[in-house]
Scaffold this active site. Structure first.
Site, short mmCIF file in Angstrom:
data_model
loop_
_atom_site.label_atom_id
_atom_site.label_comp_id
_atom_site.label_asym_id
_atom_site.label_seq_id
_atom_site.Cartn_x
_atom_site.Cartn_y
_atom_site.Cartn_z
N HIS A 376 82.17 -81.20 21.57
CA HIS A 376 81.80 -82.03 22.72
C HIS A 376 81.39 -83.44 22.34
CE1 HIS A 376 81.59 -78.73 25.74
NE2 HIS A 376 81.33 -78.01 24.67
N LYS A 567 73.24 -90.24 34.48
CA LYS A 567 73.63 -89.52 33.26
C LYS A 567 72.49 -89.69 32.27
CE LYS A 567 77.29 -92.25 33.21
NZ LYS A 567 78.46 -91.44 32.97
N ARG A 568 72.54 -88.97 31.14
CA ARG A 568 71.51 -89.20 30.12
C ARG A 568 71.49 -90.67 29.72
NH1 ARG A 568 68.87 -84.57 28.01
NH2 ARG A 568 67.90 -86.08 26.63
N LYS A 573 76.45 -94.95 26.41
CA LYS A 573 76.80 -94.88 27.83
C LYS A 573 76.58 -96.22 28.51
CE LYS A 573 75.61 -89.93 28.12
NZ LYS A 573 76.83 -89.22 28.60
N THR A 674 81.54 -85.59 33.10
CA THR A 674 81.83 -84.68 34.22
C THR A 674 81.22 -85.23 35.51
OG1 THR A 674 79.96 -83.39 33.39
CG2 THR A 674 82.15 -82.51 32.95
N LYS A 678 82.53 -85.27 39.56
CA LYS A 678 81.74 -84.89 40.75
C LYS A 678 81.77 -86.02 41.77
CE LYS A 678 79.01 -82.26 37.59
NZ LYS A 678 77.90 -82.31 36.62
C1 26Q Z 1 71.82 -80.62 18.63
C2 26Q Z 1 70.97 -80.33 17.59
C3 26Q Z 1 69.61 -80.18 17.80
C4 26Q Z 1 69.11 -80.33 19.09
C5 26Q Z 1 69.96 -80.62 20.13
C6 26Q Z 1 71.32 -80.78 19.89
C7 26Q Z 1 72.22 -81.09 21.01
C8 26Q Z 1 71.97 -80.60 22.28
C9 26Q Z 1 72.79 -80.91 23.33
C10 26Q Z 1 73.33 -81.87 20.83
C11 26Q Z 1 74.17 -82.17 21.89
C12 26Q Z 1 73.91 -81.69 23.14
C13 26Q Z 1 74.74 -81.98 24.31
C14 26Q Z 1 75.84 -82.68 24.29
C15 26Q Z 1 76.58 -82.98 25.52
O1 26Q Z 1 76.12 -82.72 26.62
N1 26Q Z 1 77.78 -83.53 25.39
C16 26Q Z 1 78.57 -83.85 26.56
O2 26Q Z 1 79.38 -82.73 26.86
C17 26Q Z 1 80.05 -82.90 28.09
C18 26Q Z 1 80.78 -81.60 28.40
O3 26Q Z 1 81.87 -81.44 27.55
C19 26Q Z 1 80.99 -84.09 28.02
O4 26Q Z 1 81.54 -84.28 29.30
C20 26Q Z 1 80.23 -85.34 27.59
O5 26Q Z 1 81.14 -86.40 27.39
C21 26Q Z 1 79.46 -85.07 26.32
O6 26Q Z 1 78.65 -86.18 25.99
#
Ligand code: 26Q
Length: 834
Positions: A376, A567-568, A573, A674, A678
């Protein structure tokens, strides 16, 4: 198989013929009253929205229960292949309204509550979000669960039941403040604790070789601390089809043995502390959406999820097929939601080798043909790594297995590139160095038969860049699965007025075949239709404005463009680019420019608590908002709002009212996005870079209905070699004025140098996000947005075209592709008993 104490005296025959609970208004009223009075002990004097929510929730849950059991029976009898979605995050949001829609009893329930003098909307809005995720990846998992149930696929979601979900965000003097989200403090009516399916998970200790009674040697994992994993199941109803799938979330609890032994040993305080550390594992979601490197608790969480889930699948297997694993990979597939559950590769090996005594080759053949990995992210800093020292200490047996997997893999690398020792170093699952690290993405790729990205560009970049060497060895593993979102929640549920107009115009089949929205295209030329479309959009904007006005006390002009970036908060971004645009508009309006369309800019999102720059961006947005919103010269022409505590239910309220969807990431950085889908589905027009799924949105809707700007991914890379933001600023009068105003301290008059670091980062020639490089093209395209918006007929046509062309972005399409190319499951209809 379930623990025997729970199934010994199951009174099967006596409960075989339970009558189904009715779905009519009178049945719902009857159940509601039962729960309200007899279960919750309330009477007609009590007017609690919360208890009404609980009573209605349990009423609805009862209706899911029979279908849930029927689904279980159907899957059990069919004995066909199943897939398991392994994810550290599920952003489910609210469940009540979704359950009513999918059961097809929305109207009946509304009428039932009406008759009792209860406003159902108030109950629906009173439900807390299940916020067990950070952002896109977690919400994707939730949309996928909805689609799997709607497509009647036997897919189980496995995750963690965090006691505390994503923090709630408040804004104090413009700064983000985090408050713990103790979402489970109230009764969760949607979950069912299933003690009979608990498993033990080990941590620490050491490994040894033992000889069994047949003289065979096996590895054993000794002296470990054991933690109990207790599953809580949540029903996932399909759309009006009787299927109810399962989301199984694990909670960590100290084991009884460990309680007794430790407590009896005399060191009471130590024993309590240890019990706590076991129960801490599922206490809190890590609120970081890129990485949180090296935290031991995070590694514990990952292993806890993986081990409990795999044991669950294997014990089910053994119950059906005994110790014969020859068909295991034909009947089971694990989809890894990013690298977070990639320990599954090593854990499945361990279970097959040590507990079921398979040979390495047999175990590896099974593992590497049942795991599939979804990536991702393209941000290098987000690639997960774990120190070998920590890994070994916490999971000694898994470390041995990872070393062995790597040794065998490296011999394949050596065969592919004879004599190229550098390849061995760069491709190794173990990164050498002062502090050796396990590269989780490499482990996932080596151990999987499928590796996919989440949009076309993203998947190409994985093959061309990030995983190019792996692609060279195994091109057949790599594929793309463009993300999607569920139209049930994001159109039917969030925007019932628009959904009704669509259904009235083209029928209701679009709800499970979103490509049918294409037949709306001719209606873009229909004046009467456009009028109704516009009035629905206007009332959605009015609702959003009223709600925000009530919350923040600001007046919003509903004739303004609702310009939305939610978004975050992350540098890539580029919320900062949006702020530069707002400041530019402010300067122009102050200078008396009359050609500008009125705008209300809505920004929302959470910053990871440790990400100082992102927090500073929030503060900047709020400070700029304060100056602009209080300036009498620009009243009604421009406003900027930061909406606190963005979450799933907030997006449900925002997206129907969005006119303009901001998708302005640095090209090549947003894997998919995403939120873009929406908002498109709700008739917003996108202003976006050539990035992630924007590219596919543009392709579907055509360039007349999309505002494209900015450098492409290739141009971003070329620019970096000679990037000189200071000179770009000097050569652009508008940009000079914006930067001057920002640097003058106009937005931080009482807080000197507050934004220095942000300003410096924009002007840095090493700025990885090249924000300044895209300023001119962004400002110019926004001027085009103004022109389009000031022509209402043109704008409404664009809005209709966006919805009409959003069919590709249904998560049903994504899931069908996962199924056809990766899982290969049979669709299993669940028959109604009535
Ligand atoms: C990793 C290690 C330790 C703690 C947290 C994490 C961690 C947690 C969540 C790393 C990444 C995430 C989330 C990533 C994320 O949401 N990525 C998004 O995924 C979406 C679905 O595929 C995409 O549409 C977005 O582009 C992408 O940024």
């Amino acid at each position: 198989m379930p623990n025997s104490e729970f199934v010994k005296s199951h009174p099967c025959d006596t409960i075989k013929h339970v009558t189904e609970k009715g779905l009519k208004k009178k049945d719902l009223i009857h159940s509601f009253k039962e729960y309200y009075v007899h279960f919750l002990g309330r009477d007609d004097e009590s007017h609690s929205v919360h208890y009404a929510y609980e009573a209605l929730g349990m009423t609805i849950r009862d209706r899911l229960m029979e279908r849930w059991n029927e689904t279980h029976r159907t899957y059990k009898q069919a004995k066909t292949k199943r897939a398991f979605y392994l994810s550290m995050e599920y952003l489910m949001g609210r469940s009540l309204s979704n359950a009513m829609i999918n059961l097809g009893i929305n109207d009946a329930a509304t009428r039932a509550m009406n008759e009792l003098g209860i406003e159902i909307e108030e109950i629906i809005q009173g439900e807390l979000d299940a916020g067990l995720g950070n952002g896109g990846l977690g919400r994707l998992a939730a949309c996928f669960m909805d689609s799997c149930a709607t497509l009647q696929l036997p897919v189980i979601g496995y995750g963690l039941r965090y006691e505390y979900g994503m923090f709630t965000q408040t804004i104090v003097n413009g700064h983000q403040q985090e408050k713990p989200d103790h979402w489970l403090r109230l009764r969760n009516v949607w979950e069912l604790k299933r003690l009979e399916y608990a498993h033990h998970v080990k941590f620490g200790g050491y490994t040894a070789v033992q000889t069994d009674e047949h003289g065979e040697e096996h590895f054993v994992w000794l002296d470990a601390n054991e933690v109990l994993a207790i599953p809580y199941d949540t029903p996932i109803p399909g759309f009006q089809n009787n299927t109810v799938n399962t989301l199984r979330l694990w909670k960590s609890v100290a084991t009884e043995e460990f309680n007794l032994n430790e407590f009896n040993s005399g060191d009471y305080v130590h024993a309590v502390a240890k019990k706590n550390s076991a129960e801490n594992i599922t206490m809190v979601l890590y609120p970081n959406d890129s990485s949180e490197n090296g935290k031991e608790l995070r590694l514990r969480q990952q292993y806890f999820l993986v081990s409990a889930s795999l044991q669950d699948v294997i014990s089910h297997w053994v119950g059906l097929y005994g110790e014969d694993f020859s068909q295991f990979a034909d009947k089971n597939c694990f989809q890894l939601n990013d690298t977070h559950p990639s320990l599954a590769v090593a854990e499945l090996m361990r279970l097959l080798l040590d507990n079921h005594h398979l040979s390495w080759d047999d175990a590896w053949a099974i593992t590497s043909s049942s795991m599939a990995y979804t990536n991702h992210t393209l941000l290098p800093e987000a690639l997960e790594k774990w120190s070998v020292t920590l890994f070994k200490e916490l999971l000694p047996r898994l470390m041995d297995i990872v070393f062995e997997i790597n040794a065998r893999f490296l011999s394949q690398v050596a065969a592919h590139w004879p004599g190229d020792y550098n390849k061995l170093r760069t491709m190794s699952v173990i990164e050498e160095g002062e502090e050796p690290q396990v590269r989780m993405a490499y482990l996932a790729i080596v151990g999987s038969f499928s590796v996919n990205g989440v949009a076309e560009l993203h998947s190409q970049l994985l093959q061309r860049e990030m995983f190019a060497d792996f692609y060279a060895i195994w091109p057949e593993k790599f594929n793309n699965k463009t993300n999607g979102v569920t139209p049930r929640r994001w159109l039917l549920g969030a925007n019932p007025e628009l959904a009704s107009l669509i259904t009235e115009t083209i029928g209701s089949d679009w709800i499970h075949d979103l490509t049918l929205l294409k037949s709306l295209i001719p209606y873009a030329e229909d004046k009467e239709f456009r009028k109704r479309w516009r009035s629905i959009k206007q009332s959605a904007k009015q609702r959003l404005a009223d709600y925000k006005q009530q919350q923040h006390g600001v007046t919003i002009n509903v004739d303004a463009i609702f310009d939305v970036q939610v978004k975050r908060i992350h540098e890539y971004k580029r919320q900062l680019l949006k702020v530069l645009h707002v400041i530019h508009l402010y300067i122009r309006i102050k200078a008396g420019d009359k050609d500008i369309a009125p705008r209300c800019v809505l920004i929302a999102g959470k910053a990871a608590p440790g990400y100082q720059i992102a927090k500073n961006i929030i503060k900047l947005i709020n400070n700029v908002a304060t100056v602009i919103n209080n300036d009498p010269d620009i009243q009604g022409q421009l406003s900027l709002l930061f909406l606190p505590d963005y979450r799933v239910s907030a997006m449900e309220q925002i997206c129907p009212g969005a006119d303009l969807s901001e998708q302005i990431s640095t090209a090549g950085k947003e894997a998919s996005g995403t939120g873009n889908m929406k908002m498109m589905m709700n008739g917003a027009v996108t202003v976006g870079t050539y990035d992630g799924a924007n590219i596919e949105i543009l392709k579907e809707v055509g360039e007349d209905n999309f505002f494209l700007f900015g450098l492409t991914e290739e141009q971003v890379n070329q620019t970096k070699a000679h990037y000189n933001p200071v000179s770009i600023i000097e050569n652009d009068d508008d940009l000079t004025q914006v930067m001057n105003l920002l640097e003058s301290g106009h937005f931080n008059q009482l807080e000197p140098s507050l934004f220095d670091a942000l300003i410096t980062s924009l002007k840095n020639s090493n700025d990885p996000w090249v924000t300044i490089a895209d300023f001119r093209s962004y400002i110019d395209i926004q001027a085009q947005v103004d022109i389009a918006y000031l022509d209402p007929v043109r704008w409404i046509k664009m809005s209709i075209m966006n919805v009409a062309c959003s069919g590709k972005f249904s998560s049903d399409r994504s899931i069908n592709q996962y199924n056809e190319d990766i899982w290969q499951l049979e669709h299993l209809p669940v028959l109604s008993k009535t």
